[in-house]
Design an enzyme around this catalytic site. Sequence first.
Site, short mmCIF file in Angstrom:
data_model
loop_
_atom_site.label_atom_id
_atom_site.label_comp_id
_atom_site.label_asym_id
_atom_site.label_seq_id
_atom_site.Cartn_x
_atom_site.Cartn_y
_atom_site.Cartn_z
N ASP A 65 -16.80 -31.67 21.00
CA ASP A 65 -18.30 -32.24 20.49
C ASP A 65 -18.27 -32.76 18.87
O ASP A 65 -17.75 -32.85 18.19
CB ASP A 65 -18.67 -30.97 19.64
N TYR A 110 -20.30 -20.36 28.20
CA TYR A 110 -19.26 -20.17 27.54
C TYR A 110 -18.35 -18.80 28.39
O TYR A 110 -19.30 -17.75 27.89
CB TYR A 110 -19.54 -20.05 26.33
N GLU A 142 -23.61 -32.54 26.48
CA GLU A 142 -24.56 -33.48 25.30
C GLU A 142 -25.05 -34.61 25.46
O GLU A 142 -24.12 -35.04 25.76
CB GLU A 142 -23.93 -32.60 24.29
N ASP A 197 -9.85 -33.50 -9.71
CA ASP A 197 -10.97 -34.48 -10.28
C ASP A 197 -11.08 -35.49 -9.44
O ASP A 197 -11.11 -36.50 -8.93
CB ASP A 197 -9.91 -35.29 -11.04
N HIS A 223 -31.95 -30.40 19.35
CA HIS A 223 -32.27 -29.79 18.50
C HIS A 223 -32.86 -31.80 18.26
O HIS A 223 -32.38 -32.33 18.73
CB HIS A 223 -31.63 -29.41 17.13
N HIS A 227 -18.76 -23.79 17.12
CA HIS A 227 -18.61 -24.46 16.12
C HIS A 227 -17.07 -24.15 15.63
O HIS A 227 -16.78 -24.35 14.73
CB HIS A 227 -19.39 -24.14 15.09
N GLU A 262 -28.31 -29.91 25.48
CA GLU A 262 -26.84 -29.66 25.43
C GLU A 262 -26.76 -28.35 26.28
O GLU A 262 -26.09 -27.86 25.48
CB GLU A 262 -26.07 -29.90 24.45
N HIS A 299 -28.87 -32.39 12.88
CA HIS A 299 -29.82 -31.47 12.96
C HIS A 299 -30.82 -31.99 11.95
O HIS A 299 -30.64 -31.89 10.98
CB HIS A 299 -29.19 -30.15 12.59
N HIS A 344 -27.28 -20.20 22.75
CA HIS A 344 -27.83 -21.05 22.00
C HIS A 344 -28.42 -22.31 22.25
O HIS A 344 -29.16 -21.81 23.56
CB HIS A 344 -26.62 -21.81 21.58
N ARG A 381 -19.72 -26.89 27.49
CA ARG A 381 -21.08 -27.91 27.25
C ARG A 381 -21.01 -29.38 27.82
O ARG A 381 -19.81 -30.44 27.52
CB ARG A 381 -20.70 -27.74 25.38
N ASP A 412 -24.47 -37.43 18.99
CA ASP A 412 -24.26 -36.51 18.73
C ASP A 412 -23.79 -36.18 20.26
O ASP A 412 -25.16 -35.64 21.30
CB ASP A 412 -25.50 -35.05 18.51
#
Length: 470
Positions: free
Chosen positions: A289, A416, A439, A67, A382, A272, A412, A389, A378, A437, A300
Site C-alpha cells: 500500500d 485478511y 485499491e 537539531d 475514503h 497499517h 479498497e 485521508h 475496515h 487488498r 493511494d
Amino acid sequence: MGEGTTIRSMNGLSIRQLMELRQKIIEGPVPVEPEEYRDRQSRFVAEISERSLAIFPTNPTRIRSRDVEYIHRPSSDLVYLCGWTESEGILAALVDDQGGATWHLFVAPQDIAKEIWTGRRTGPKEAQRTHPIDTAHPLDKWDEWVKEAILNSSQVYHVLGIHPSLDNLIHSAMAEETRERQRLDTGPRQLVDPRNIISELRLKKSESEIAIMRYAGEITALAHIEAMRQSHSGIGEWQLEAIIEGHFRYLGADGWAYPSIVGGGDRATILHYQKNDQIIEAGEMVLIDAGCEVNCYASDITRTWPIDGTFSDRARDLYSLVLEAQEQAIDACVIGAPYTRPHEVASDVLREGLIQLGLITSDDEEESQRQLKRFFMHNTSHWLGLDVHDVGTYQPEEEPRLLEEGMVLTIEPGLYIAGWRSDLSDVDDAWKGLGIRIEDDIHVTSGGPDILSNDCPKTIDEIEAIVGSG
C-alpha cells in the site's frame, strides 16, 4: 471505465511500453493557474462574515532528533488557497464591511546568511509577483499587523492547536481591552474554526487538480510495476519499499504521501503494518500500500501479488473474490449514489463469496455480516486529495453524502486471514497467512467512474506475467 491510458501485455511490459508510460510522466501536469486560486479565495470569502479576518499559517517545522528537523510538509489549506509551499508563511484574508477581501501573505525575508545553509527564499517582493495575493509582507511585521487587523474585525477565523505561539498572540489581541475598543465597540466577539468551510471547498476537485492526481497515480503505478518486476522469494520488505519510494523520487514526485506498507505473508493481515523489516519467503503473498505526492496531492494504490510470481489455489480464490468486489464497488461510484453504496456493494460480494468458500458458515444475513467483519474490518473508501485521508464530512446531517461530480475517493476492499489471531482458531490453517487488498483512486464524473490509477496492473494474468520479469 474512465479515462486511464493503460498499456499492458499479458506477456509482461516490454521496454518500449515502460518507456511510453514514463514519457507521460516526463510531460507532467499543467500547474494550477492564478485565476483558479483567486476563485477559491472568492468562494471561501463568500462563506464567511463581513468585517472578519481569516488566518491560514503553514505547518510548523518539527524536530526529529536534537537539531535535525523532519522534512517540512506545508499546510494543505494554505496550498489550496494560494500555492505557498515554503516552510515559513502565513496567509490572511481581511474582509471589509462590504464583503470585499484583501489577501496578505507573510513570508520569511531574504537573508543571505541563512540561505547559505538552508536554501534560497522567495522573499516578499518575489512572492507578491508570483503568487495570487494582494500584498506580501516580511514575517517580522506579522505581530503588529495582526493586532491591528483583529481590532478592526468582528470575527476571526483560525484553527487552534497548530501554532501555539500564534494562538497565544490571537487570544491576547482578542482579549485586549482599550478605551478606544470600549468607545467604538471594535474588535472581534468570536473565534471561528474555518475547517468546515474550507473542507467543503476542497471536496470537489477541479480539472487541474484531477490532472495532478492522475499524474501522481501514473507515477505510483510505475513504482508498483517496478516493485513487481523486481520481486522474488527471499527479497526483503525494506528492499521493495526502497524500490517503490526511490521510483517516486526518480520520476519527479515530491515523495511518499504516507509511509509505505510492505507486508509479506501473515504481516499483510496487519492493516497499517509499517516495520517493513522481514524477508518474504517463497510461496508468500506481499501486500504493498504505497502512494506518492505531487504538488502536495496524494495518490493511494494497493496491490497484492505472489512474491515468486504464481498464485496458489487458495490465494487465487481470495484474490479473485476481492477483485470482483472492487470492480463492482467501482461501478457503484456514480453521481447521486450514497457515499456508503460502494462499501455495501463490496461487502455483499465478499460475503457471498466467503459463504461459497466455506469461510462464512451461515446464510443468515445478520450472522453472515458479523462473520464477514472478522475478515473485512475496515471501510471500502475514503476521500483523497491534498491529504491522503482528505477532508470533507462523510455524513452531513447524519445521512450519507451523495456522490457529486469532481469527488475523488478510494475503493479498497480486502480480506485478511491472520495466523496470529486467536479469534480465528476455527478457520482452516490452509487459508491463514493471506492478506489481500486491492485499491484504486476513483474520480466521480457524469460519464461514470474515472480510475485515476488505471495504469497499475491488477488482474491475475497481468500480475503473473510481470512479477519477477525485471
